[in-house]
Write a protein that holds these residues in place. Structure first.
Motif, mmCIF file in Angstrom:
data_model
loop_
_atom_site.group_PDB
_atom_site.id
_atom_site.type_symbol
_atom_site.label_atom_id
_atom_site.label_comp_id
_atom_site.label_asym_id
_atom_site.label_seq_id
_atom_site.Cartn_x
_atom_site.Cartn_y
_atom_site.Cartn_z
ATOM 1 N N GLY A 90 -13.526 22.868 116.391
ATOM 2 C CA GLY A 90 -12.896 22.793 117.705
ATOM 3 C C GLY A 90 -11.437 22.389 117.625
ATOM 4 N N ARG A 91 -11.143 21.445 116.734
ATOM 5 C CA ARG A 91 -9.748 21.020 116.558
ATOM 6 C C ARG A 91 -8.899 22.158 116.008
ATOM 7 N NH1 ARG A 91 -9.730 15.884 112.888
ATOM 8 N NH2 ARG A 91 -7.484 15.973 113.314
ATOM 9 N N LEU A 92 -9.451 22.928 115.070
ATOM 10 C CA LEU A 92 -8.703 24.042 114.490
ATOM 11 C C LEU A 92 -8.420 25.117 115.536
ATOM 12 C CD1 LEU A 92 -10.479 24.352 111.041
ATOM 13 C CD2 LEU A 92 -8.107 23.667 111.431
ATOM 14 N N GLN A 93 -9.432 25.425 116.373
ATOM 15 C CA GLN A 93 -9.213 26.407 117.410
ATOM 16 C C GLN A 93 -8.149 25.928 118.384
ATOM 17 O OE1 GLN A 93 -10.191 29.463 117.673
ATOM 18 N NE2 GLN A 93 -9.132 29.746 119.646
ATOM 19 N N ALA A 94 -8.201 24.648 118.722
ATOM 20 C CA ALA A 94 -7.180 24.087 119.605
ATOM 21 C C ALA A 94 -5.808 24.161 118.955
ATOM 22 C CB ALA A 94 -7.538 22.644 119.952
ATOM 23 N N GLN A 95 -5.762 23.928 117.628
ATOM 24 C CA GLN A 95 -4.477 23.962 116.938
ATOM 25 C C GLN A 95 -3.930 25.383 116.868
ATOM 26 O OE1 GLN A 95 -2.466 21.435 116.030
ATOM 27 N NE2 GLN A 95 -1.065 23.174 115.756
ATOM 28 N N ARG A 96 -4.802 26.362 116.649
ATOM 29 C CA ARG A 96 -4.349 27.759 116.666
ATOM 30 C C ARG A 96 -3.699 28.089 118.006
ATOM 31 N NH1 ARG A 96 -9.703 28.688 114.669
ATOM 32 N NH2 ARG A 96 -9.714 28.903 112.407
ATOM 33 N N GLU A 97 -4.362 27.682 119.066
ATOM 34 C CA GLU A 97 -3.840 27.957 120.403
ATOM 35 C C GLU A 97 -2.555 27.178 120.658
ATOM 36 O OE1 GLU A 97 -7.092 26.977 122.931
ATOM 37 O OE2 GLU A 97 -8.313 28.693 122.300
ATOM 38 N N ALA A 98 -2.515 25.925 120.192
ATOM 39 C CA ALA A 98 -1.326 25.104 120.387
ATOM 40 C C ALA A 98 -0.131 25.681 119.641
ATOM 41 C CB ALA A 98 -1.590 23.667 119.938
ATOM 42 N N ALA A 99 -0.355 26.126 118.384
ATOM 43 C CA ALA A 99 0.740 26.707 117.601
ATOM 44 C C ALA A 99 1.269 27.964 118.260
ATOM 45 C CB ALA A 99 0.256 27.014 116.182
ATOM 46 N N ALA A 100 0.358 28.819 118.742
ATOM 47 C CA ALA A 100 0.783 30.042 119.418
ATOM 48 C C ALA A 100 1.554 29.712 120.690
ATOM 49 C CB ALA A 100 -0.433 30.904 119.740
ATOM 50 N N HIS A 101 1.109 28.668 121.398
ATOM 51 C CA HIS A 101 1.786 28.281 122.636
ATOM 52 C C HIS A 101 3.191 27.753 122.353
ATOM 53 C CE1 HIS A 101 2.391 26.711 126.673
ATOM 54 N NE2 HIS A 101 2.712 25.543 126.134
ATOM 55 N N VAL A 102 3.304 26.878 121.343
ATOM 56 C CA VAL A 102 4.621 26.316 120.993
ATOM 57 C C VAL A 102 5.580 27.424 120.568
ATOM 58 C CG1 VAL A 102 5.826 24.886 119.309
ATOM 59 C CG2 VAL A 102 3.746 24.035 120.403
ATOM 60 N N ALA A 103 5.092 28.353 119.739
ATOM 61 C CA ALA A 103 5.938 29.454 119.292
ATOM 62 C C ALA A 103 6.321 30.356 120.458
ATOM 63 C CB ALA A 103 5.216 30.262 118.219
ATOM 64 N N SER A 104 5.347 30.676 121.313
ATOM 65 C CA SER A 104 5.618 31.545 122.454
ATOM 66 C C SER A 104 6.609 30.902 123.416
ATOM 67 C CB SER A 104 4.312 31.859 123.181
ATOM 68 O OG SER A 104 4.551 32.626 124.334
ATOM 69 N N LYS A 105 6.464 29.606 123.641
ATOM 70 C CA LYS A 105 7.375 28.884 124.533
ATOM 71 C C LYS A 105 8.800 28.934 124.012
ATOM 72 C CE LYS A 105 7.855 24.442 126.902
ATOM 73 N NZ LYS A 105 7.286 23.072 127.061
ATOM 74 N N ALA A 106 8.945 28.968 122.688
ATOM 75 C CA ALA A 106 10.278 29.041 122.074
ATOM 76 C C ALA A 106 10.789 30.476 121.985
ATOM 77 C CB ALA A 106 10.239 28.417 120.683
ATOM 78 N N GLY A 107 9.995 31.441 122.448
ATOM 79 C CA GLY A 107 10.419 32.839 122.389
ATOM 80 C C GLY A 107 10.104 33.513 121.066
ATOM 81 N N TRP A 108 9.103 32.982 120.361
ATOM 82 C CA TRP A 108 8.694 33.567 119.089
ATOM 83 C C TRP A 108 7.384 34.323 119.278
ATOM 84 C CZ3 TRP A 108 10.064 31.283 113.797
ATOM 85 C CH2 TRP A 108 11.358 30.735 113.819
ATOM 86 N N GLN A 109 7.204 35.384 118.519
ATOM 87 C CA GLN A 109 6.038 36.245 118.652
ATOM 88 C C GLN A 109 5.257 36.296 117.352
ATOM 89 O OE1 GLN A 109 7.011 40.312 119.698
ATOM 90 N NE2 GLN A 109 5.055 40.575 120.754
ATOM 91 N N ARG A 110 3.928 36.287 117.480
ATOM 92 C CA ARG A 110 3.060 36.351 116.311
ATOM 93 C C ARG A 110 2.879 37.785 115.841
ATOM 94 N NH1 ARG A 110 -2.927 33.823 115.155
ATOM 95 N NH2 ARG A 110 -3.742 35.517 113.862
ATOM 96 N N SER A 111 2.756 37.956 114.531
ATOM 97 C CA SER A 111 2.339 39.236 113.955
ATOM 98 C C SER A 111 1.441 38.954 112.766
ATOM 99 C CB SER A 111 3.541 40.082 113.529
ATOM 100 O OG SER A 111 4.302 39.426 112.535
ATOM 101 N N ASN A 112 0.517 39.853 112.498
ATOM 102 C CA ASN A 112 -0.360 39.764 111.337
ATOM 103 C C ASN A 112 0.072 40.808 110.318
ATOM 104 O OD1 ASN A 112 -1.706 38.067 113.149
ATOM 105 N ND2 ASN A 112 -3.706 38.626 112.334
ATOM 106 N N LEU A 113 0.285 40.364 109.088
ATOM 107 C CA LEU A 113 0.812 41.226 108.040
ATOM 108 C C LEU A 113 -0.279 41.558 107.030
ATOM 109 C CD1 LEU A 113 4.125 39.224 107.458
ATOM 110 C CD2 LEU A 113 3.824 41.248 108.885
ATOM 111 N N ASP A 114 -0.415 42.834 106.722
ATOM 112 C CA ASP A 114 -1.373 43.273 105.710
ATOM 113 C C ASP A 114 -0.758 43.013 104.343
ATOM 114 O OD1 ASP A 114 -3.057 44.562 103.962
ATOM 115 O OD2 ASP A 114 -3.257 46.383 105.156
#
Length: 263
Positions: free
Chosen positions: A7-31
């Motif tokens: 549960g903490r890890l899932q919350a952290q994934r969401e928190a990291a995405a939120h912090v990055a998104s708030k700063a105008g950063w976008q996630r991508s997954n690289l093969d």
């Protein structure tokens, strides 16, 4: 325990995405071959001659001294927080294998890749492949690699293999894991490459290594053992911050420390 940590890890994934998104950063997954690696980058970044890549630490590798984690996603992604404080506007973030991914994205995620094999050749190759994709995406010509904790080892090992790295910067970096495991009486990282062994290929790379004087996780002896390997030519620069530890106070001081690094 596993449910609580999950549960903490899932919350952290969401928190990291939120912090990055708030700063105008976008996630991508690289093969990246055996792994799918997560990156965050500023949405407005299009082209840059020099790209700075921040590489995350080992994350939650162990739950306790005898139990490896099921998921190495960091509870405190310090390298991401450092990247968000980079004033250049040309910085991106790269997670380590198996961090921030779920389901089918977790291919290749064997526990050894955040324990004994965390710096294995295939890990370094995959991380370098992801960096190459980021370099091409932003039409960069040269790279600055910044690694936190175990990410410092990855950054150094990548820099030893490439010819486009103009500067290597580590924060509490694991630059000699043999010294580290011996000092803390930890299991040897038998499946991992050791940055200190690559010193000859790193001689031509300008580098600075920041260390906390109060760091009980990655003490000064680790970076000093690494620096001592440079038998010829100039030794790498080491900067000890007397009141800092493994987590404090890097983010708060980061723009000033980048200035010291010439960036």
């Amino acid at each position: 325990m596993s449910g609580c940590i999950g549960g903490r890890l899932q919350a952290q994934r969401e928190a990291a995405a939120h912090v990055a998104s708030k700063a105008g950063w976008q996630r991508s997954n690289l093969d990246a071959g055996p792994f799918e690696l997560v990156s965050f980058a500023p949405q407005g970044l299009q082209r840059t001659a020099v790209l700075t890549v921040y590489i995350e630490g080992d994350g939650l590798a162990w739950i306790n001294g005898s139990t490896p984690s099921l998921d190495p996603t960091p509870l405190n992604p310090l390298a991401l927080r450092l990247a968000l404080r980079d004033p250049s506007g040309a910085a991106v973030y790269l997670a380590r294998p198996c961090q921030f991914v779920t389901g089918a994205q977790r291919r290749g995620c064997q526990r050894k890749y955040w324990t004994s094999h965390r710096f294995a050749p295939e890990v370094i190759e995959a991380s370098s492949s992801a960096i190459e994709q980021l370099k091409q995406r932003f039409a960069a010509e040269r790279l600055v690699l910044v690694g936190y904790s175990g990410g410092g080892a990855v950054a150094a090992l990548i820099a030893a293999q490439r010819r486009d790295v103009m500067r290597l910067v580590t924060v509490a970096g694991n630059l000699d894991h043999r010294t580290w495991t011996a000092d803390l009486q930890l299991s040897a990282l038998d499946g991992s490459l050791n940055p200190a062994d690559a010193w000859q290929r790193l001689q031509s790379v300008p580098q600075i290594h920041f260390v906390g004087g109060q760091d009980g996780v990655m003490g000064e002896s680790v970076v000093e053992s690494y620096r001592a390997r440079f038998a010829t030519g100039p030794a790498p620069t080491v900067r000890v911050l007397p009141t800092f530890d493994h987590h404090c106070c890097w983010v708060e001081r980061w723009p000033d420390l980048l200035g010291e690094a010439g960036l």
